[in-house]
Design an enzyme around this catalytic site. Sequence first.
Site, PDB file in Angstrom:
ATOM      1  CB  CYS A   1       9.030 -51.980  46.513  1.00 42.71           C
ATOM      2  SG  CYS A   1       7.457 -52.071  46.733  1.00 42.71           S
TER       3      CYS A   1
ATOM      4  CB  CYS B   1      18.384 -54.513  52.764  1.00 48.85           C
ATOM      5  SG  CYS B   1      17.752 -54.223  54.210  1.00 48.85           S
TER       6      CYS B   1
ATOM      7  CB  CYS C   1      17.182 -52.147  49.493  1.00 52.91           C
ATOM      8  SG  CYS C   1      16.401 -50.685  49.663  1.00 52.91           S
TER       9      CYS C   1
ATOM     10  CD  GLU D   1      13.434 -40.848  44.398  1.00 49.44           C
ATOM     11  OE1 GLU D   1      13.790 -40.557  43.175  1.00 49.44           O
ATOM     12  OE2 GLU D   1      13.691 -41.882  44.740  1.00 49.44           O
TER      13      GLU D   1
ATOM     14  CB  CYS E   1      18.535 -46.679  54.582  1.00 48.88           C
ATOM     15  SG  CYS E   1      17.687 -47.882  55.611  1.00 48.88           S
TER      16      CYS E   1
ATOM     17  CB  CYS F   1       4.988 -45.099  48.957  1.00 49.37           C
ATOM     18  SG  CYS F   1       6.481 -45.876  49.457  1.00 49.37           S
TER      19      CYS F   1
END
Length: 395
Positions: free
Chosen positions: A370, A139, A142, A115, A135, A128
């Site tokens: 975010c 976290c 997230c 994305e 990942c 962005c």
Amino acid sequence: MSPKAPITQDVMTIPRKLPEGKVNLVGLTRDQLRDVLIEHGTPEKQAKMRTGQIWQWIYQWGVRDFGEMTNLAKAYRAQLAENFLIEIPEVVTRQVSEDGTRKYLCRIAGGHEVEVVYIPEEDRGTLCISSQVGCTLTCSFCHTGTQKLVRNLTAAEIVGQVMMARDDLEEWPTPGAPKDETRLLSNIVLMGMGEPLYNFENVRDAMKIAMDPEGISLSRRRITLSTSGVVPEIERTAKEIGCLLAISFHATTDETRDVLVPINKRWNIEELLQALASYPNASNSERITFEYVMLDGVNDSDEDAHRLIEHIKRHKIPAKINLIPFNEWPGAPYKRSSNNRIRAFANIIYQAGYASPIRKTRGEDIMAACGQLKSATERARKSRKQIEAEAGLNR
Ligand code: SAH
Ligand code: SF4
């Protein structure tokens, strides 16, 4: 693996040679471009000049078809088309938010998706971009962290996101037309999916291309790389990329940061602060951004605000603190702090002499804010244990 070794080794990047045997020219450094041209028959003597010409066609004018490279001889253009491609990620869907934010879902080789988010503001337009599919880090606040790492993006796929957005914004100049200085896409933030410092070389090569004055030509001060705190790569970021730095700080004690940003178990707050204190580019005009997500009852007390300032002062880090209201996602284990709490926290920081902007939430209606990014096709949640084992985080 030694406990402090970077966690890059299990990550694959796809080869540059595409299935049909053609080489994609996007994402190659100037030297690499020159080498492949020579390898495929460009006489050495001409190679430097041809590299410059082709580079400008690709990155200054946004051309994808060798036939349009009109300052090259026809036969040479045909030779290029036989051996090479100019390929960027393909847009699968584009959503436009009520506030003008655009979210693109892009398909890359292997059928994976990433994305990319474009955020228009009055004085700038920020793209962005993502550096990995998924990942390795986990976290806990997230959304991307719940998606297993599939692979690193290539330099072509990283700079290709910028080229894709310029296509969509119709921002490539037309040869001969007057130069328009107001850019729709003026800034890049590496704050999409993935940890950019676990894909260092590809991120570096792609950002070098984005900065090259004979192409997309964005100033290094308009590019911000956000990292969760891969300490050994921080100095290299200044030296080899030279962009601005943002740190996903998010907690003021190791106890809390170990949970929110588990890479803290490997490089703790003190080690991170030391690396930031010696970041070669940091100065009052190029401050390091401390990103701080506001989680109700977890990290948002007055004591946290005071401790945060104390950390930054103790290490004399030129800093600004960017408070991010937590963006919720389905199944998220946290709640956003109240507006009053966020304002009180911001005020303590401001009183201590630091800028403390509260990040405006953009594109929430299309899950483009975010930490909400996660491609719809990659919903598999790996167990925390499995991810930590792979990342070498469990001691
Ligand atoms: N992996 C890098 C860059 C991508 S995340 C990093 O961690 O820095 C970009 C920013 O969004 C980081 O500061 C991240 O901590 C923050 N973020 C992640 N999830 C979020 C959420 N749900 N709400 C608000 N911010 C979030
Ligand atoms: Fe990865 Fe950054 Fe999300 Fe952490 S915050 S899981 S490092 S993308």
